[in-house]
Each structure stands twice: as structure tokens, then as C-alpha cells.
Enzyme design. Structure first.
Site, PDB file in Angstrom:
ATOM      1  N   GLU A   1      -1.220  22.422   9.498  1.00  0.00           N
ATOM      2  CA  GLU A   1      -2.041  21.355   8.949  1.00  0.00           C
ATOM      3  C   GLU A   1      -3.139  21.931   8.060  1.00  0.00           C
ATOM      4  O   GLU A   1      -3.353  23.151   8.014  1.00  0.00           O
ATOM      5  CB  GLU A   1      -2.657  20.525  10.086  1.00  0.00           C
ATOM      6  CG  GLU A   1      -1.637  19.768  10.929  1.00  0.00           C
ATOM      7  CD  GLU A   1      -1.135  18.505  10.239  1.00  0.00           C
ATOM      8  OE1 GLU A   1      -1.467  18.289   9.061  1.00  0.00           O
ATOM      9  OE2 GLU A   1      -0.412  17.732  10.894  1.00  0.00           O
TER      10      GLU A   1
ATOM     11  N   HIS B   1       2.307  10.533   4.667  1.00  0.00           N
ATOM     12  CA  HIS B   1       2.265  10.795   6.101  1.00  0.00           C
ATOM     13  C   HIS B   1       3.178  11.953   6.470  1.00  0.00           C
ATOM     14  O   HIS B   1       4.089  12.318   5.723  1.00  0.00           O
ATOM     15  CB  HIS B   1       2.700   9.545   6.888  1.00  0.00           C
ATOM     16  CG  HIS B   1       1.773   8.385   6.727  1.00  0.00           C
ATOM     17  ND1 HIS B   1       0.645   8.217   7.501  1.00  0.00           N
ATOM     18  CD2 HIS B   1       1.796   7.337   5.867  1.00  0.00           C
ATOM     19  CE1 HIS B   1       0.016   7.114   7.132  1.00  0.00           C
ATOM     20  NE2 HIS B   1       0.693   6.571   6.139  1.00  0.00           N
TER      21      HIS B   1
ATOM     22  N   ASP C   1       0.843  -1.187   0.000  1.00  0.00           N
ATOM     23  CA  ASP C   1       0.000   0.000   0.000  1.00  0.00           C
ATOM     24  C   ASP C   1       0.879   1.238   0.000  1.00  0.00           C
ATOM     25  O   ASP C   1       2.022   1.199   0.483  1.00  0.00           O
ATOM     26  CB  ASP C   1      -0.894  -0.006   1.246  1.00  0.00           C
ATOM     27  CG  ASP C   1      -1.917   1.114   1.229  1.00  0.00           C
ATOM     28  OD1 ASP C   1      -2.328   1.518   0.135  1.00  0.00           O
ATOM     29  OD2 ASP C   1      -2.302   1.585   2.308  1.00  0.00           O
TER      30      ASP C   1
END
Length: 484
Positions: A288, A168, A164
Site C-alpha cells: 500500500e 479501488h 461516480d
């Protein structure tokens, strides 16, 4: 014909598109300055204003402390560029990704010499130093360290052998160590690391940086569209109509993207967790996607790096967390996932979906709905419920009719002002798990919120009731050729 297959060919395509790429040879410090420059040039998204939406991508050729390396930023920071790089119209991106995810083309292992391994640095060399080898920027002066934000993390499940790829948050911690934030229960590599820890064995991992944009967008799919065991490299294969080529890593038992600019080879150490700001103690990680600087984590996993391989004169690729680039990376797969789930359940009801920039590509969606007969009334709201199931991190959904341009916020707000009444057209779904990075999803915000990440999901139905369609017909102008 679109011949983009790696980062370099993507940049070459942008050079042919006026105003889409800016290059500079002026020295720039990767610590805060690089991102500070791009904030004004074209970051967009949820970045604090002043910033610029749909500005050009940038390529910095003179990186302080990193001779011979360049840094690319903002490659995917406009839907126009993403569409050009993937070979479709910007309004059809969700449909393209939906088709690719449902018709995967699996990657293949190539035994040819890999471009990403032209230069090899091994951790056993006493001069090996990630801080020197990898020009990873910090976005703000508060960041705890240099972050790898566009690393394609590739690993294989210890039991099933299924691989996969995901993206991140990774921070360089020492000469040969990187912290990686794996949100529990959310991403596939996290499940692999947890299983490897149960077996008390390291998890080999490769981090490929600077790759085909189709890989980067495809890697952002999440369950249920791409469940555990689904290799998202197959999405890029479907987009390009040819398989992604992988190469064998040199120091760990894993594969990497053969034409990447950088590859970091390493192992996730079983059961070891590190404090993300162990070197600075600032408490702040990096900006973020919601537009706020995230808190550091004490539960990051540790990657012990074995080697770094690169192309000659490599190009580092990075992204500003709250920028329009994140919106497209996260949002376009979100659109595809919603379209797929709703079309399966209620064919023909939803024409298109836009994961809006204001929600960072995750929190907010605008759904364009079609009501053809009286029994279609109410299905638009059912479609919204399905969208929440397709992408659990959604918080707000706006439903509009097919005469509204979902990519034009003014048009969406026009529909809200003329086709919406708050006491009739708001559907509240309180107490539902959403996203932990929403600062309002916190018990300190309201006593009704039981845990961090729980929200009240909302549906704003700005569609015209079917019996009233003729009374809400927009003014019809003459269709003329404006070039006259």
C-alpha cells in the site's frame, strides 16, 4: 497541442519525450517479476530502496500467459509526465485540478461503436476465465493474488441516479469473481453498495482499465471537494475541454469509458463479503501507499463478473501501490482540494501546495504561504487547519515562505533548520481520525491511541515571523543568462 484522450495517445506522447518511456519485448512474468523490474527502473515513492525517483514509464509487450496483451506501468510516476499529459507546467498541476473540479464538464453517452468493445468475452462461455483474460500483476511474491490497481470503477446510486467513478483495490478470486475493498464511509461506491444491499438488489458496476490520464487523476478526488453525487469524470472533461465519452455496457445496466483498453462488467452482490486471501491464506494483501504490505480484509465486497470487453491487442495498466505514481494520483487532487478550500476562506495566503512523496500523496503536505501585512501573521496556521478539513487523511503539514521551493525537499528542510524552533513552531492536534493504513496509528503503538487510524496531526510552522522578514532575506544572486 496536447491531443491525449486515451492511454494509447498518452504513450505516443511519451515516445516523443526523450527518456520518458522504455519498451521491452522480453518475456516477463506478471507474478511479482514485472513489478520487481519496475521497482528498479522508476517506482520511486515510498518503495524500499534501491529504487529510482522520476524514472521512465515502462511498456511490457511480452506477458507470460497472456499473448497479444501488453502492460503499462509508471505512466504517471513523475510530475513532469503528468504535466505533459495534462497540458500544463508541473508546478501548476494543483491549480489546474482545482479549476477543473470547480468548472466540471459532464460526460456524455455515445451511441457510436465503442473501441473498448472490439472483442467481447461473456462469463456464460465455459472457457471464460479472468485469470487468463486479464493480465493483472501481483506486485510482490506475498500478494494474495493478481490485483487490478488502475481500474476506474463506475456505478450509479440506486436512489438518486447519480454516478461516480473511483479507484479501488480489486483482486481476482475465481474465473468470474473479483473482490473489491470498499472502505466503510470513505468512498462513494461503498455508499452505493450499502444502499443496494438495503434494497436487496445487486449494484451494476463497470471497471474501465487503460484510459486517459486525466480520468485517472480526476477519479482520485474525495469529499468535500467532490461530494456524493459528483461525477469525477467531469473533472477530466474540464481538463480536456470536452466531455468524456461513455458507452453502454453489454451485460449490465451501467456505462463504461468508451475508449478504455479493458472493461470488466459485473454486479456487486448485495450483502456478500469475502475473505481477500481465501485462495492463499497469507494474511497479506498487496503493498500500500505508506510502503508496507497491507493486511487482507475479511470484509471485501464481491463482484460477480458478467463480461470482459477489450480493444484489439489491449494494454493493461497497473501501478505499484507505494510508487511515485500513487503519489501523483492521490496527491495532485489533494493539492487542488487544499487550494480550493483555503482560497475560499483566506484569499491570497497560500500560493501553492505539494502533497509530498514521503507521505504517499496523502499523509504530508508542504504549503507555500505569503505574508504581506502584519495581520497575515497567524493566518498560515489557520490555513493548515483548513487543509486538514479539506483532506482529513493528512497527518503532517509543513508551512514555508514564498521564497522556498516546496517541490525541493532540501529547500524545505533548510527552512526547517533556519526558520523553526521545536518549542515554538510545532502545533499538535492529538486524537484525530487520520488513515487506517498508518501502522503507527494503532493502540499497540501507544496507549494514547484509542482506535486504529487515530493520529496526532502536526503543523510545522517554518515561516518567518512577519516583523523579522528582512532579517531572514536569502542571499540575492545576480540574475544572469547561464547559457552565456
Amino acid at each position: 497541442m496536447n491531443q491525449v484522450r486515451d492511454l494509447r495517445s498518452a504513450l505516443e506522447l511519451l515516445k516523443t519525450m526523450p527518456g520518458q518511456l522504455v519498451e521491452t519485448d522480453v518475456e516477463v512474468d506478471p507474478h511479482a517479476e514485472l513489478a520487481g523490474v519496475y521497482r528498479h527502473v522508476g517506482a520511486g515513492g515510498t518503495v524500499m530502496r534501491p529504487t529510482r525517483q522520476n524514472g521512465p514509464s515502462m511498456l511490457f509487450h511480452n506477458i507470460k500467459g497472456h499473448p497479444g496483451a501488453s502492460v503499462s506501468i509508471g505512466l504517471l510516476a513523475s510530475r513532469e509526465r503528468v504535466a505533459a499529459l495534462l497540458g500544463c507546467d508541473k508546478k501548476d498541476l494543483g491549480q489546474l485540478l482545482r479549476s477543473a473540479a470547480t468548472n466540471p464538464v459532464e460526460p456524455v453517452l455515445s451511441e457510436e461503436p465503442a473501441p473498448c468493445q472490439e472483442i467481447v468475452y461473456r462469463a456464460e462461455d465455459p472457457d471464460f476465465d479472468l485469470f487468463r483474460l486479464v493480465p493483472a500483476p501481483t506486485n510482490t511474491p506475498d500478494d494474495v493474488g493478481p490485483y487490478i490497481t488502475m481500474g476506474m470503477c463506475y456505478a450509479t446510486h440506486p436512489d438518486t441516479g447519480k454516478s461516480d467513478i473511483t479507484i479501488h483495490r480489486m483482486c481476482i478470486q475465481s474465473r468470474d469473481e473479483i473482490s473489491i475493498f470498499l472502505q466503510p464511509g470513505s468512498r462513494h461506491i461503498g455508499a452505493m453498495a450499502e444502499r443496494a444491499t438495503e434494497l436487496n438488489q445487486p449494484l451494476p458496476i463497470s471497471v474501465s482499465i487503460g484510459v486517459d490520464p486525466a480520468i485517472e487523476v480526476g477519479a482520485c478526488f474525495e469529499p468535500p471537494t467532490t461530494p456524493l453525487g459528483y461525477d469525477e469524470l467531469a473533472v477530466a472533461g474540464a481538463i480536456r475541454k470536452e466531455p468524456v465519452k461513455l458507452c453502454r455496457c453489454l451485460t449490465v445496466n451501467e456505462r463504461a469509458i468508451a475508449n478504455a483498453e479493458y472493461v470488466i462488467e459485473g454486479e456487486i452482490v448485495p450483502g456478500v463479503h469475502v475473505q481477500e486471501d481465501q485462495n492463499t491464506n497469507t494474511g497479506y494483501a498487496m503493498p500500500e501507499f505508506p510502503g508496507y504490505t497491507g493486511e487482507t480484509s475479511s470484509e471485501c465486497w464481491l463482484i460477480k463478473v458478467k463480461a470482459v470487453t477489450t480493444r484489439k491487442n489491449p494494454i493493461m495498466q497497473t501501478v505499484i501501490g507505494p510508487s511515485e505514481e500513487h503519489v501523483n494520483l492521490a496527491g495532485i487532487p489533494t493539492e487542488a482540494s487544499i487550494l480550493e478550500m483555503v482560497e475560499k476562506a483566506m484569499p491570497g495566503i497560500v500560493k501553492n501546495v505539494y502533497a509530498h512523496s514521503a507521505g504517499g500523496g496523502k499523509y504530508m503536505a508542504v504549503m507555500q504561504c505569503r505574508k504581506q501585512v502584519h495581520t497575515d501573521e497567524g493566518k498560515q496556521r489557520q490555513a493548515a487547519l483548513l487543509a486538514f478539513s479539506a483532506f482529513s487523511e493528512l497527518k503532517n503539514i509543513f508551512l514555508v515562505d514564498e521564497d522556498v521551493d516546496i517541490f525541493d525537499t532540501n529547500d524545505v528542510l533548510w527552512a526547517m533548520n533556519t526558520r523553526f524552533q521545536g518549542d515554538v513552531d510545532i502545533i499538535k492536534i492529538p486524537g484525530v481520525r487520520c488513515h487506517p493504513l498508518d501502522p503507527s496509528a494503532h493502540p499497540a503503538y501507544s496507549s494514547s491511541i484509542l482506535d486504529v487510524g487515530i493520529s496526532c496531526k502536526m503543523i510545522y510552522d517554518c515561516t518567518v515571523p512577519f516583523p523579522l522578514k528582512e532579517q531572514f532575506r536569502r542571499a540575492q544572486f545576480m540574475d544572469v543568462d547561464p547559457t552565456k
